[in-house]
Design an enzyme around this catalytic site. Structure first.
Site, PDB file in Angstrom:
ATOM      1  N   THR A 175      -2.963  -0.604  -5.223  1.00 29.48           N
ATOM      2  CA  THR A 175      -2.576  -0.413  -6.622  1.00 29.48           C
ATOM      3  C   THR A 175      -3.216  -1.373  -7.636  1.00 29.48           C
ATOM      4  O   THR A 175      -3.679  -2.444  -7.297  1.00 29.48           O
ATOM      5  CB  THR A 175      -1.038  -0.440  -6.750  1.00 29.48           C
TER       6      THR A 175
ATOM      7  N   GLU B  62      -0.434   8.447  -0.733  1.00 26.50           N
ATOM      8  CA  GLU B  62       0.835   8.211  -1.437  1.00 26.50           C
ATOM      9  C   GLU B  62       2.034   8.861  -0.739  1.00 26.50           C
ATOM     10  O   GLU B  62       3.181   8.432  -0.934  1.00 26.50           O
ATOM     11  CB  GLU B  62       0.730   8.711  -2.877  1.00 26.50           C
TER      12      GLU B  62
ATOM     13  N   GLY C 178       1.649  -4.245  -5.946  1.00 27.83           N
ATOM     14  CA  GLY C 178       2.339  -5.084  -4.972  1.00 27.83           C
ATOM     15  C   GLY C 178       3.418  -4.393  -4.165  1.00 27.83           C
ATOM     16  O   GLY C 178       4.278  -5.050  -3.589  1.00 27.83           O
ATOM     17  N   GLY C 179       3.405  -3.062  -4.122  1.00 25.63           N
ATOM     18  CA  GLY C 179       4.425  -2.353  -3.349  1.00 25.63           C
ATOM     19  C   GLY C 179       5.804  -2.621  -3.918  1.00 25.63           C
ATOM     20  O   GLY C 179       5.974  -2.789  -5.132  1.00 25.63           O
TER      21      GLY C 179
ATOM     22  N   SER D  42       8.456   5.830  -6.142  1.00 21.45           N
ATOM     23  CA  SER D  42       7.510   4.737  -6.376  1.00 21.45           C
ATOM     24  C   SER D  42       8.243   3.455  -6.751  1.00 21.45           C
ATOM     25  O   SER D  42       9.421   3.483  -7.107  1.00 21.45           O
ATOM     26  CB  SER D  42       6.578   5.132  -7.525  1.00 21.45           C
TER      27      SER D  42
ATOM     28  N   GLU E 201      -2.098   4.007  -3.260  1.00 19.99           N
ATOM     29  CA  GLU E 201      -1.110   3.467  -2.327  1.00 19.99           C
ATOM     30  C   GLU E 201      -1.699   2.288  -1.560  1.00 19.99           C
ATOM     31  O   GLU E 201      -1.741   1.205  -2.076  1.00 19.99           O
ATOM     32  CB  GLU E 201      -0.544   4.527  -1.376  1.00 19.99           C
TER      33      GLU E 201
HETATM   34  N1  GLU Z   1       2.507   3.217  -3.651  1.00 18.63           N
HETATM   35  C1  GLU Z   1       3.347   2.222  -4.197  1.00 18.63           C
HETATM   36  C2  GLU Z   1       4.282   2.792  -5.212  1.00 18.63           C
HETATM   37  O1  GLU Z   1       4.002   3.781  -5.823  1.00 18.63           O
HETATM   38  C3  GLU Z   1       2.614   1.136  -4.844  1.00 18.63           C
HETATM   39  C4  GLU Z   1       1.833   0.404  -3.870  1.00 18.63           C
HETATM   40  C5  GLU Z   1       1.458  -0.949  -4.319  1.00 18.63           C
HETATM   41  O2  GLU Z   1       1.546  -1.327  -5.437  1.00 18.63           O
HETATM   42  O3  GLU Z   1       1.023  -1.728  -3.521  1.00 18.63           O
HETATM   43  O4  GLU Z   1       5.286   2.252  -5.417  1.00 18.63           O
END
Ligand code: GLU
Length: 596
Positions: free
Chosen positions: A407, A451, A501-502, A478, A427
């Site tokens: 991301t 994703e 950052g997930g 998300s 993702e």
């Molecule tokens: N796929 C994640 C989301 O949509 C984001 C992944 C990331 O920021 O590392 O929440």
């Protein structure tokens, strides 16, 4: 106020002859050197407009668009196209995004999140009654959602764009044709990835015959992407969603040699971006606007902040420039409670009902006050339970925790006071590890997202469905938290920010807001602070950045602690009281801010 200076040389006068539009794009003649790991950044001042993105070449493209009369949406498009080329591991035309926009009077929320193909079932990531190993699911055709970023940008541009759509692709096409220098971060990501080289196209494009990745400073051209972008520039998103490029996308997904996916041309042709009602939440003197579901970002960020606002601080929030253990304990406990609600309730609103029929019930001050009373002097550890913000007709099971990565975030404020906060993703780093050349047969291309692994792998727990289970046409939940902040009284724009950052995006964003509002920190200082996160179990502290005394104090509160790299990629631009801007870029990645 002096113009913003980037701390790297970006001068050059190479005019591009092929395109004659409202602005002439000058390729930066010197590609900035970037460090790896933690690199101090100065923060940047600007008199009237600024753009912050994760790679200097992308920031520069946005800067040139703004400097030549483009607005925030125009700049975001140019930035995204360059990111597809120079930061392919994080975002691109093969992925999805959420864009918050302020047009000077109203806030819009554009949803370009990927959708699941029509033929999926809730068992997409299950095998013999067990969830697939995470990486087996990621590097496959199963994980690829129908990309949404280009459609979303086209929609936002139709409603708000100033310059011609076609012009905004000039920087990316030029850099793709002429080549750009591979950055440290791209090199490091290529080095540490094990699956990308197995893809027939990516293995040849990003690695040599011995499997060695491109080196830092190597010039990389991407003729396939240049051709694809040329077509999108002249024909609009239809070039990606119909015809040869879409057929190639389907073909790559369906012909994956280990785990093919089911995506069809109809899935792609039918994709629609959606304008949603943004969530704007009062937070003392500020009003914070963010993305509603399918992102859990805003609700979870504001639950944490709303719970914290109920907690009397027993000790100073800062201790030698680091968040104090007392503040961290409360922040971590609030996070446990907020993540318990997130895991139970939040998913695509076209498929699940909000508790009590209204997502804002999860942010009601009375509800958050009752949640805050659950915080004591001893950590609740992994025992936080979801609350009851409103009645539901369905009894959801909580989604078990799953990893999220990758991301990029873009923040822009233009000279007319319009603003963008856009978080954009494929993702994981390199997404599904499938490179698509659009059927051009040329070297290079763009990466397809993974994703769909943001859905719960398990569709149910103990016979009860998980809200965020896989369903046809659904958008995966998300954590992305693109955020625009306003003065609660005057309604004036205060800041644009966000991060990759997930799940930890949520903590990074929440803590940055506290540091800017309550701790007197500017947009750079706020991003520099060491991170501490939990989604309900162990606490992760940013490696090497907390004193032993803080760790011991947190353990005394009952937290189980370990250290790891926490590579946020925050960008923030704040409007100061005199109307000028100050921007910050995360010292953990290679982003910069530019403006004038
Ligand atoms: N796929 C994640 C989301 O949509 C984001 C992944 C990331 O920021 O590392 O929440």
């Amino acid at each position: 106020m002096s113009p913003v200076k980037v701390n790297v040389a970006l001068s050059g006068l190479l005019l591009v002859p092929l395109y004659s539009f409202g602005f002439s794009y000058e390729t930066p003649s010197v590609t900035p050197e970037v460090g790896s790991g933690y690199e101090e950044k100065p923060g940047w001042s600007a008199a009237s407009f600024a753009v912050a993105a994760a790679n200097p070449l992308a920031t520069d493209a946005g800067y040139q668009v703004l400097a030549n009369g483009g607005n925030a949406v125009d700049a975001a498009i140019a930035v995204q196209m360059v990111l597809t080329l120079v930061e392919p591991q994080s975002s691109g035309i093969g992925g999805g995004a959420f864009l918050m926009h302020y047009d000077g009077s109203d806030v819009q929320a554009y949803d370009g999140r990927e959708t699941a193909p029509a033929a999926v079932t809730g068992e997409l990531f299950m095998q013999d009654g067990e969830p697939l190993p995470f990486m087996d699911a990621v590097a496959s055709g199963l994980s690829v959602g129908v990309p949404g970023t280009v459609r979303m940008l086209e929609q936002a541009h139709k409603e708000h764009g100033q310059l011609a759509w076609e012009e905004l692709f000039v920087p990316a096409i030029t850099l793709a044709e002429e080549g750009f220098a591979v950055s440290q971060r791209l090199h490091t990501s290529l080095t540490s990835d094990e699956a990308l080289k197995n893809d027939p196209l990516a293995g040849q494009f990003y690695y040599n015959a011995d499997g060695e990745p491109l080196a830092v400073g190597d010039t990389l051209k991407n003729p396939a992407l240049a051709e694809i972008l040329r077509r999108i520039a002249s024909q609009g998103s239809a070039a990606l969603y119909e015809g040869e490029i879409a057929e190639d996308l389907v073909n790559r997904v369906q012909s994956h040699d280990v785990r093919p996916g089911s995506m069809t041309l109809e899935d792609i042709q039918g994709y629609q971006s959606v304008e949603r009602d943004p969530l704007c939440t009062p937070w003392q003197q500020w009003e914070v606007c963010g993305f509603p579901p399918p992102s859990s970002g805003h609700i979870t960020v504001m639950q944490i902040l709303g719970i914290l606002d109920q907690r009397p601080l027993l000790e100073a929030p800062l201790d030698n420039g680091v968040s104090s253990s007392g503040w961290l304990h409360q922040f971590l406990e609030a996070s446990r409670l907020a993540f318990a609600d997130r895991g139970r309730y939040i998913a695509d609103p076209d498929f699940v009902e909000a508790p009590g029929g209204d997502w804002t019930l999860m942010l009601a001050p009375d509800y958050l006050a009752s949640r805050s009373e659950l915080i004591g002097d001893t950590s609740m550890g992994d025992s936080a339970q979801p609350g009851n913000p409103g009645e539901l007709n369905v009894s959801w099971a909580s989604q078990p925790a799953q990893p999220e990565y990758g991301t990029s975030h873009i923040s822009i404020i233009d000279g007319d006071g319009n603003a963008v906060a856009m978080t954009t993703s494929i993702e994981q780093a390199f997404g599904s590890r499938i490179l698509a050349d659009g059927g051009t047969g040329l070297p290079g291309g763009y990466l397809l997202n993974n994703e769909l692994t943001d859905f719960s792998f398990v569709p149910e727990v103990d016979g009860e469905p998980v809200a965020n289970r896989v369903e046809p046409g659904k958008r995966p939940r998300s954590s992305m938290s693109p955020t625009l902040v306003f003065d609660g009284e005057t309604g004036e724009l205060v800041a644009s920010l966000g991060s990759p950052g997930g799940a930890a995006i949520i903590h990074y964003t929440a803590r940055t807001l506290v540091a800017m509002r309550d701790w007197g920190m500017n947009a750079q200082e706020a991003l520099n602070l060491p991170h501490a996160i939990t989604t309900g179990g162990d606490v992760y502290l940013e490696e090497g950045r907390f004193p032993d005394a803080t760790k011991q104090a947190l353990e005394a509160y009952g937290h189980t602690i370990s250290e790891r790299e926490l590579t946020s990629g925050l960008q923030a631009i704040r409007r100061l009281e005199d109307g000028t801007l100050f921007g910050g870029a995360d010292p953990r990645r290679e982003g910069v801010v530019m403006g004038d």
